[in-house]
Design a protein around this motif. Structure first.
Motif, short mmCIF file in Angstrom:
data_model
loop_
_atom_site.label_atom_id
_atom_site.label_comp_id
_atom_site.label_asym_id
_atom_site.label_seq_id
_atom_site.Cartn_x
_atom_site.Cartn_y
_atom_site.Cartn_z
N ASN A 141 30.83 -31.69 81.56
CA ASN A 141 29.65 -30.88 81.86
C ASN A 141 28.60 -31.22 80.81
O ASN A 141 28.34 -30.46 79.89
CB ASN A 141 30.08 -29.40 81.78
CG ASN A 141 28.99 -28.45 82.24
OD1 ASN A 141 27.87 -28.87 82.52
ND2 ASN A 141 29.31 -27.19 82.30
N THR A 199 35.94 -23.72 81.01
CA THR A 199 36.06 -24.29 79.65
C THR A 199 37.15 -23.57 78.87
O THR A 199 37.92 -24.19 78.14
CB THR A 199 34.69 -24.21 78.95
OG1 THR A 199 33.73 -24.83 79.81
CG2 THR A 199 34.70 -24.93 77.62
N HIS A 209 30.01 -27.32 76.47
CA HIS A 209 30.53 -26.21 75.66
C HIS A 209 31.89 -26.49 75.05
O HIS A 209 32.30 -25.79 74.14
CB HIS A 209 30.67 -24.94 76.52
CG HIS A 209 29.36 -24.39 77.00
ND1 HIS A 209 29.25 -23.64 78.15
CD2 HIS A 209 28.11 -24.50 76.48
CE1 HIS A 209 27.98 -23.30 78.32
NE2 HIS A 209 27.27 -23.82 77.33
N ASP A 244 36.90 -30.95 82.09
CA ASP A 244 36.14 -29.70 82.19
C ASP A 244 34.87 -30.03 82.97
O ASP A 244 33.96 -30.66 82.45
CB ASP A 244 35.81 -29.20 80.77
CG ASP A 244 35.06 -27.88 80.79
OD1 ASP A 244 35.07 -27.20 81.83
OD2 ASP A 244 34.47 -27.53 79.76
#
Ligand SMILES: Nc1ncnc2c1ncn2[C@@H]1O[C@H](COP(=O)(O)OP(=O)(O)O)[C@@H](O)[C@H]1O
Ligand SMILES: [Mg+2]
Length: 257
Positions: free
Chosen positions: A44, A20, A49, A121
């Motif tokens: 994700n 990330t 995040h 990501d």
């Protein structure tokens, strides 16, 4: 294969190795330094995040709503002050219901022509979430720390990614301290049978910038990790960036004389 847009997945076997961090910094560097139209996407979704790393705590439309079929992907794009666009995932547990991870590939295809580079990501490992991200991209970058278990996980992933006909760009070695107990670049390349394309040092400015919710390349542009990440961004688009900072290059020149 997307013709108008290049989709790059940032993947790893293990969690916590710096995906990330790398995605947010590559996006910021490509947009602010190299003026590329870039979009970063949080794939994700169970432990999202990316938005948090950039100070986005709530977004009305997230990738979750795109994957339930409620919204078109364009509605989930938000512009960051660096110029990059972000597609965050929801932080709420209830927004996981009805999400179809395998709809990701088609959703990403719909970005074709709207942005030049998309960076995904990914979740770590080879579960459903990570596989959907891998299937949605044209090429991947592996991220690992310089230790055997993390590199061995990449060996396993590489086999599967090769079978899916996704291009492998190489490995980013992250949080490198240059301690004797760490694997060297050569050892990693031999183990994984992949080139190491970037070595990012362990750098306090990375967690410092995380707490400020600003990409390290923006907040500490000359820090060692930032220089390496900008150099990697340049390499990805075939540009050149001098990663040695002016002070070190003066010292090196003095040493030479
Ligand atoms: N080069 C680095 N130097 C110091 N800390 C780092 C570096 N890269 C990542 N980190 C820290 O490691 C932690 C995990 O990074 P993260 O990007 O969330 O990993 P992942 O997405 O792979 O789970 C974060 O707290 C981040 O600030
Ligand atoms: Mg992550």
């Amino acid at each position: 294969m997307n013709i108008l847009t290049r989709v790059i997945g940032v993947v790893s076997g293990k969690g916590g190795v710096g995906k990330t961090t790398l995605v947010s910094n590559l996006g910021a560097a490509l947009a602010s330094v190299f003026k590329i139209n870039v979009t970063i996407v949080d794939c994700n979704i169970t432990t999202s995040h990316l938005g948090l790393y950039l100070g986005m705590y709530y977004s009305p439309v997230t990738i979750n709503k795109v994957l339930t079929g409620e919204e078109p992907i364009e509605n989930s794009m938000y512009e960051h002050f660096t110029g990059m666009k972000i597609i965050p995932a929801s932080l709420s547990l209830k927004d996981l219901s009805g999400v179809d991870m395998f709809a990701l590939k088609n959703a990403i295809k719909n970005l074709s022509g709207k942005t030049d580079i998309v960076i995904l990501d990914s979740a770590p490992g080879l579960g459903r979430e990570a596989l959907s991200a891998i299937r949605a991209c044209d090429e991947v970058i592996f991220v690992t720390t310089p230790f055997v278990p993390a590199v061995m996980d990449i060996v396993k992933m590489k086999r599967l990614i090769d079978e899916l006909n996704v291009k492998t760009n190489g490995i980013v070695l992250n949080m490198v301290k240059r301690e004797k107990y760490e694997l060297t670049k050569d050892e990693v390349e031999k183990l994984a049978e992949l080139p190491v394309i970037s070595i990012i040092p362990e750098d306090k400015n990375v967690p410092r910038s995380l707490s400020a919710k600003v990409p390290t390349v923006v907040l500490y542009p000359n820090s060692p990790a930032s220089r390496e990440m900008k150099s990697l961004a340049a390499m990805l688009i075939g540009e050149y960036y001098e990663k040695t900072d002016p002070f070190t290059s003066i010292i090196n020149r003095l040493k030479f004389w």
